[in-house]
Design an enzyme around this catalytic site. Sequence first.
Site, short mmCIF file in Angstrom:
data_model
loop_
_atom_site.label_atom_id
_atom_site.label_comp_id
_atom_site.label_asym_id
_atom_site.label_seq_id
_atom_site.Cartn_x
_atom_site.Cartn_y
_atom_site.Cartn_z
N CYS A 174 -0.28 -4.86 7.66
CA CYS A 174 0.40 -5.42 6.48
C CYS A 174 -0.56 -6.32 5.72
O CYS A 174 -0.59 -6.33 4.50
CB CYS A 174 1.63 -6.23 6.86
SG CYS A 174 2.53 -5.63 8.28
N GLU A 228 2.82 1.87 6.12
CA GLU A 228 2.33 1.35 4.84
C GLU A 228 2.21 2.49 3.83
O GLU A 228 2.64 2.36 2.69
CB GLU A 228 0.99 0.62 5.01
CG GLU A 228 1.10 -0.74 5.69
CD GLU A 228 1.81 -1.79 4.83
OE1 GLU A 228 1.81 -1.67 3.60
OE2 GLU A 228 2.39 -2.72 5.41
C1 LIG Z 1 5.21 -3.14 2.74
C2 LIG Z 1 4.33 -4.35 2.63
N1 LIG Z 1 3.29 -4.45 3.45
C3 LIG Z 1 2.48 -5.53 3.38
C4 LIG Z 1 2.71 -6.53 2.47
C5 LIG Z 1 1.77 -7.70 2.37
O1 LIG Z 1 2.36 -8.85 2.78
C6 LIG Z 1 3.84 -6.40 1.64
N2 LIG Z 1 4.14 -7.33 0.72
N3 LIG Z 1 4.62 -5.30 1.74
#
Ligand SMILES: Cc1ncc(CO)c(N)n1
Length: 220
Positions: free
Chosen positions: A136, A204
Site C-alpha cells: 500500500c 492494488e
Molecule cells: C488502495 C490504496 N492503496 C494504498 C493507498 C496508499 O495509502 C491508498 N490510498 N489506497
Amino acid sequence: MTFSSELWDRGAASVYEQIVRHPFITGLTDGTLDHDAFQYFITQDSHYLRAYSRALSLVAGRATDEDAVSMFALHAANAIAVERELHTSLLGSLGLTPADVDAAGSGPTTTAYMSYLTAVCATGTYAEAVAAVLPCYWIYRDVGRELLKRSSPDPLYAKWIATYGSEEFDAVVEQVLAVTDTLDVGTAERERCHQHFATTCRYEWMFWDAAYHKLDWPVR
Ligand SMILES: Cc1ncc(CO)c(N)n1
C-alpha cells in the site's frame, strides 16, 4: 539482498509493470480517464483508508521496537487525516458529500482487500502484518513518482498525483522500508510474508481495475 528487495522482486515487479500500463493509470496522466471512474476510485478509497488505518493500528500494537510502534500509530492516524482532507476536497470537487460515500458502500474488490488486510494484521505475526501493508505504501509511492514526471492536464488528477508523488510521502515509505529490513523472520514465516506481500500487490492492481470498470456487486 535486503528483505524488502526480495519481497519486491518476487511479489511486486511484474504486477507493478502491469499497474503502470493500466488504462486507469495512463488515463490519469493523459487526462482520458472519465470522472465517474475517478469518483468511484476516491469513494472506494475512502472506505479502504478507514480499514487501512485500523490495520496499521494492529501493526503498531504488534511492533516491539518503540520507534516502530510510534511510526505505525502515526501512520494509522494519518490515514484517517488523508481520508478526511484529500478525499473531502476531491469529493467536493466531484460534487459528492461524505454521505454519498457512505451510501455507495464498499464494493467487492474493496471489501475483499480490506478483509484480507484486516485478517493478516489481526492473526499473522508482526512480520506478516508488515509484509501485508507494505505494498500500500510502496506501490503508491512508486506510482506517484512515476506519474509526477508526467502530471496531468486535469487539475483533480494532478492534485491526487502530487500527494503520492511528494517528498513527504517518499520519506514515510523509506521509514517503513527501513523497518521491514530489520525484521527478524524465520524460514516458514518468510514464505508467508512473500504470499501476503504478493497478494496485496495484486489487490492494488485490482483496486484500480475495479475503479476503471466501476465494478459493482453482481447481485444485491
Ligand atoms: C488502495 C490504496 N492503496 C494504498 C493507498 C496508499 O495509502 C491508498 N490510498 N489506497
